[in-house]
Design an enzyme around this catalytic site. Structure first.
Site, PDB file in Angstrom:
ATOM      1  N   LYS A 117      88.324  61.406  42.208  1.00  0.00           N
ATOM      2  CA  LYS A 117      87.442  61.750  41.096  1.00  0.00           C
ATOM      3  C   LYS A 117      86.493  60.585  40.855  1.00  0.00           C
ATOM      4  O   LYS A 117      86.887  59.410  40.951  1.00  0.00           O
ATOM      5  CB  LYS A 117      88.270  62.035  39.854  1.00  0.00           C
ATOM      6  CG  LYS A 117      87.469  62.497  38.643  1.00  0.00           C
ATOM      7  CD  LYS A 117      88.373  62.858  37.479  1.00  0.00           C
ATOM      8  CE  LYS A 117      87.572  63.375  36.302  1.00  0.00           C
ATOM      9  NZ  LYS A 117      88.438  63.794  35.171  1.00  0.00           N
ATOM     10  N   SER A 166      87.685  68.389  33.675  1.00  0.00           N
ATOM     11  CA  SER A 166      86.525  67.634  34.127  1.00  0.00           C
ATOM     12  C   SER A 166      86.614  67.194  35.586  1.00  0.00           C
ATOM     13  O   SER A 166      85.650  66.708  36.157  1.00  0.00           O
ATOM     14  CB  SER A 166      86.326  66.397  33.242  1.00  0.00           C
ATOM     15  OG  SER A 166      87.418  65.486  33.375  1.00  0.00           O
ATOM     16  N   SER A 208      92.089  67.969  32.132  1.00  0.00           N
ATOM     17  CA  SER A 208      91.136  67.839  33.235  1.00  0.00           C
ATOM     18  C   SER A 208      91.727  67.763  34.626  1.00  0.00           C
ATOM     19  O   SER A 208      90.987  67.788  35.606  1.00  0.00           O
ATOM     20  CB  SER A 208      90.239  66.621  32.992  1.00  0.00           C
ATOM     21  OG  SER A 208      89.416  66.833  31.879  1.00  0.00           O
TER      22      SER A 208
END
Length: 504
Positions: A96, A171, A195
């Site tokens: 990420k 996210s 997320s």
């Protein structure tokens, strides 16, 4: 190099900012007394920041476009090969893009951070490389990680690999999309309101939010220390368990880590679940936007566990809704204070601070026109709580979080695992570019009702794909006691072995 010193007028302005009025004479006297403190700042200024910076040459990276990035799930691609042996040898991993990978750009989904290049690897990156992983690149994430939808990332939305034009979830949007699309074997995601689990549910992969503090957050841009979690996203339960074995454990640099209890998670795979007690949480199905088709798939998954010999019963957990309510003061005031006013790091904790990140991120103040509405509304709520009530409700919510946590613990004393839908809906259509603020924000937070509470209590929670509705994946969430990830893997493995979730 000496730091700049204030003059009398500047010191009077500083004093006003902390509600103190000084006369010229008083300011002059204080200023003289402050010089010894400024000299101490000079000492700090002259020294290195005591971070083990990675000097490895990593010059083979690029930003993919067009056919090489059809889902907009990649931020940068690279090819960093780890050790020749290890638990992750042969595994391709995406990170990420709030995770530091030395000498590779990081923007955390926001144009305001574009151009920042970390100087060191996050702890978990070092651990994966030492176990033979190959880091394939950085996965797109949402704007400062403040969205459960995948439309807030700069420069473009991330698409669901099951249906183009639909949300991949957020996210950690790119992380889940790349795993589900087969571009990588596994990915690292982070979770403050869901997320890891939301995009994993929307994309039909396994996403584990471990116990708070089990996985060190060192080298990952925080939102709020008490709700920050990092964990694995994979296409199989086995890969998920093995990756967590690599990630977990104390590094002595992260204040979120109290005394993490590490386990051999892969040892729980393929174990019989006869007699295992599973509580189906009533409140987890009682959300205003609960899609009955999603609920039906999760109930059918619960029935599979019955057929496998588990004891499955409905249970009430009122504290689930309380924990959800606590997220607003904790999350919004906390992120406003730490991630924004504190330039990503904040104050009052021991550990490793990223000074370069703070220097870059402070520029958000001059680029507020580039901040996403999903972040703006969170900051507005947070600043309201800080200004109007001086942080009283943040403090009260943190106290009440203990009560909410105890509520889960009491139920988990009776059941090995709790079960509910991960999210109440399947992936929705991405908003158009001209969407109103209302639609933009609604699509960012409409799915967090079941995920956010577990960030408040810190319990481990994993989403397991359990069916399709209109061609889009459904996830069920499994929850266990703190540091009991093993029983979650045992339960998830049994389900994975019993069915093909796409046929459910």
């Amino acid at each position: 190099m000496a730091i700049s010193r204030p003059n009398i007028d500047e010191l009077k302005e500083i004093a006003k900012s902390i509600y103190i009025d000084l006369t010229d004479a008083e300011a002059k006297e204080y200023l003289a007394l402050m010089q010894a403190n400024f000299d101490a700042y000079d000492v700090v200024d002259e020294l290195d920041d005591n971070i083990n910076k990675n000097t490895a040459i990593r010059d083979k990276f690029y930003r993919p476009t067009g056919d090489e990035n059809p889902l907009n799930a990649w931020y940068y691609k690279t090819n960093i090969v780890g050790a020749s042996t290890g638990l992750l040898k042969g595994k391709i991993v995406a990170l990420k893009d709030n995770i530091s990978l030395a000498n590779i750009p990081m923007m955390n989904g926001s144009e305001t951070l574009e151009g920042f290049i970390p100087a060191y690897d996050a702890t978990i990156v070092t651990r994966m490389l030492n176990e033979g992983a190959t880091i394939a690149g950085k996965a797109t994430c949402e704007h400062f990680c403040l969205s459960g939808g995948s439309h807030t990332s700069d420069p473009a939305p991330v698409h669901n690999p099951h249906k183009y034009g639909y949300a991949a979830g957020g996210s950690s949007s790119g992380s889940a999309a790349l795993v589900a699309n087969g571009d990588v074997d596994m990915a690292i995601a982070c979770d403050q309101g869901g997320s890891i689990r939301i995009p994993s549910s929307f994309c039909g992969v396994y996403g584990m939010k471990p116990t708070h503090g089990l996985v060190p957050y060192t080298g990952i841009m925080p939102i709020e220390n008490t709700i920050d979690h990092a964990g694995p996203v994979t296409t199989t339960v086995k890969d998920n368990a093995v990756l967590l074995e690599v990630l977990a454990g104390i590094d002595y640099l992260d204040p979120r880590q109290y005394a993490p209890k590490v386990d051999q998670y892969s040892a729980y795979l393929n174990k019989d679940i006869s007699g295992l007690k599973i509580g189906v949480v009533k409140e987890g199905f009682d959300l205003p936007n609960m899609d009955s088709k999603v609920a039906e798939k999760v109930y059918k998954a619960a029935d599979i566990f019955k057929k496998l010999g588990a004891i499955v019963e409905e249970v009430s957990l009122p504290e689930h809704k309380l924990a959800g309510a606590l997220w607003s003061p904790i999350g919004c005031e906390g992120l406003t204070a730490q991630m924004m006013h504190g330039n990503g790091m904040g104050f009052n904790w021991k550990g490793q601070y990223d000074v370069d990140l703070m220097e870059k991120h402070k520029a958000w103040r001059t680029q507020t026109n580039k901040l996403a509405p999903s972040l703006i509304i969170s900051m507005l709520v947070g600043q309201f709580g800080i200004n109007q009530y001086d942080g009283k409700y943040y403090a009260k919510a943190q106290n009440l979080a203990r009560k909410a946590t105890l509520g889960y613990e009491k139920v988990l004393d009776q059941y090995d695992v709790l079960l509910m839908p991960t999210v109440p809906i399947v992936a929705q259509k991405l908003p158009t570019e001209d969407a109103s603020i209302t639609e933009y924000i609604t699509k960012a937070f409409e799915m967090i009702g079941n995920t956010a509470p577990l960030d408040i209590t810190g319990h481990p929670a994993m989403t397991v794909p359990c069916g399709l509705v209109d061609g889009l994946p459904v996830g069920m969430m499994l929850i266990a006691k703190h540091y009991a990830e093993g029983v979650i893997y045992q339960t998830a493995s049994a389900y994975e072995s019993a069915v093909n979730w796409k046929d459910c």
